[in-house]
Write a protein that holds these residues in place. Structure first.
Motif, PDB file in Angstrom:
ATOM      1  N   GLU A 180       0.617  -1.152  -0.039  1.00 17.86           N
ATOM      2  CA  GLU A 180      -0.131   0.109   0.137  1.00 17.86           C
ATOM      3  C   GLU A 180       0.874   1.299   0.222  1.00 17.86           C
ATOM      4  OE1 GLU A 180      -2.631  -0.374   3.486  1.00 17.86           O
ATOM      5  OE2 GLU A 180      -3.587  -1.955   2.636  1.00 17.86           O
TER       6      GLU A 180
ATOM      7  N   ASN B 183       3.759   1.367  -1.203  1.00 16.36           N
ATOM      8  CA  ASN B 183       4.522   1.633  -2.394  1.00 16.36           C
ATOM      9  C   ASN B 183       3.376   1.953  -3.591  1.00 16.36           C
ATOM     10  OD1 ASN B 183       7.111   0.426  -1.878  1.00 16.36           O
ATOM     11  ND2 ASN B 183       6.531  -1.590  -2.710  1.00 16.36           N
ATOM     12  N   LYS B 184       2.386   1.635  -3.461  1.00 13.88           N
ATOM     13  CA  LYS B 184       1.268   2.384  -4.259  1.00 13.88           C
ATOM     14  C   LYS B 184       0.898   3.552  -4.297  1.00 13.88           C
ATOM     15  CE  LYS B 184      -3.433   0.979  -5.626  1.00 13.88           C
ATOM     16  NZ  LYS B 184      -4.697  -0.074  -5.565  1.00 13.88           N
ATOM     17  N   ALA B 185       1.029   4.132  -2.728  1.00 17.54           N
ATOM     18  CA  ALA B 185       0.745   5.525  -2.665  1.00 17.54           C
ATOM     19  C   ALA B 185       1.916   6.425  -3.067  1.00 17.54           C
ATOM     20  CB  ALA B 185       0.675   5.460  -1.082  1.00 17.54           C
ATOM     21  N   GLN B 186       3.119   5.896  -2.876  1.00 18.52           N
ATOM     22  CA  GLN B 186       4.171   6.598  -3.381  1.00 18.52           C
ATOM     23  C   GLN B 186       4.343   6.767  -4.866  1.00 18.52           C
ATOM     24  OE1 GLN B 186       7.670   4.651  -1.690  1.00 18.52           O
ATOM     25  NE2 GLN B 186       7.740   5.444   0.130  1.00 18.52           N
ATOM     26  N   ASN B 187       3.775   5.682  -5.552  1.00 20.29           N
ATOM     27  CA  ASN B 187       3.603   5.731  -6.950  1.00 20.29           C
ATOM     28  C   ASN B 187       2.551   6.668  -7.382  1.00 20.29           C
ATOM     29  OD1 ASN B 187       5.946   3.994  -7.297  1.00 20.29           O
ATOM     30  ND2 ASN B 187       4.356   2.025  -7.472  1.00 20.29           N
ATOM     31  N   LEU B 188       1.366   6.557  -6.765  1.00 25.54           N
ATOM     32  CA  LEU B 188       0.478   7.626  -6.997  1.00 25.54           C
ATOM     33  C   LEU B 188       0.947   9.097  -7.010  1.00 25.54           C
ATOM     34  CD1 LEU B 188      -2.662   5.921  -5.574  1.00 25.54           C
ATOM     35  CD2 LEU B 188      -2.177   6.154  -8.338  1.00 25.54           C
ATOM     36  N   GLU B 189       1.611   9.220  -5.931  1.00 26.98           N
ATOM     37  CA  GLU B 189       2.081  10.712  -5.547  1.00 26.98           C
ATOM     38  C   GLU B 189       2.797  11.283  -6.471  1.00 26.98           C
ATOM     39  OE1 GLU B 189       3.751  10.747  -1.604  1.00 26.98           O
ATOM     40  OE2 GLU B 189       2.113  10.414  -0.794  1.00 26.98           O
ATOM     41  N   ARG B 190       3.897  10.147  -7.080  1.00 28.81           N
ATOM     42  CA  ARG B 190       4.943  10.519  -8.196  1.00 28.81           C
ATOM     43  C   ARG B 190       4.174  10.916  -9.654  1.00 28.81           C
ATOM     44  NH1 ARG B 190       8.912   5.696  -7.086  1.00 28.81           N
ATOM     45  NH2 ARG B 190       9.740   6.297  -5.062  1.00 28.81           N
ATOM     46  N   GLU B 191       3.110  10.251  -9.700  1.00 29.01           N
ATOM     47  CA  GLU B 191       2.429  10.601 -11.001  1.00 29.01           C
ATOM     48  C   GLU B 191       1.606  11.905 -10.805  1.00 29.01           C
ATOM     49  OE1 GLU B 191      -0.500   7.530 -11.757  1.00 29.01           O
ATOM     50  OE2 GLU B 191       1.223   6.116 -11.863  1.00 29.01           O
TER      51      GLU B 191
END
Length: 94
Positions: free
Chosen positions: A84, A86-94
């Motif tokens: 979760e 990692n998923k949140a970090q990936n969404l923040e990067r986008e």
């Protein structure tokens, strides 16, 4: 009269000998029974000890199993949390 008394004496001696033999036989049987009883008591004590060890082992294994189950749940929670994050970090990067 002496012959009659002697005959009765011999008869009583014979009877006494027969009773003594019977008493010896009963004593032998009693000794065997007590020996068997003692052996059975020892066997019962050994079986009780085995049962106690088995119960102790079963309890220990149950605790280990519960602990292992808890460890698995903790690891699964950590993995989900990491996924979760990692998923949140990936969404923040986008």
């Amino acid at each position: 009269f002496d012959d009659k008394l002697r005959s009765q004496f011999l008869l009583s001696e014979s009877h006494r000998h027969k009773v003594e033999n019977e008493l010896d036989n009963v004593r032998r049987r009693l000794d065997q029974t007590e020996g068997n009883r003692s052996a059975l008591q020892t066997e019962v004590e050994l079986l009780r000890a085995q049962l106690a060890r088995a119960e102790k082992d079963r309890h220990r294994m149950r605790l280990d199993l519960d602990e292992s189950h808890i460890d698995c749940e903790v690891r699964d929670q950590r993995r989900r949390r990491a996924a979760e994050d990692n998923k949140a970090q990936n969404l923040e990067r986008e």
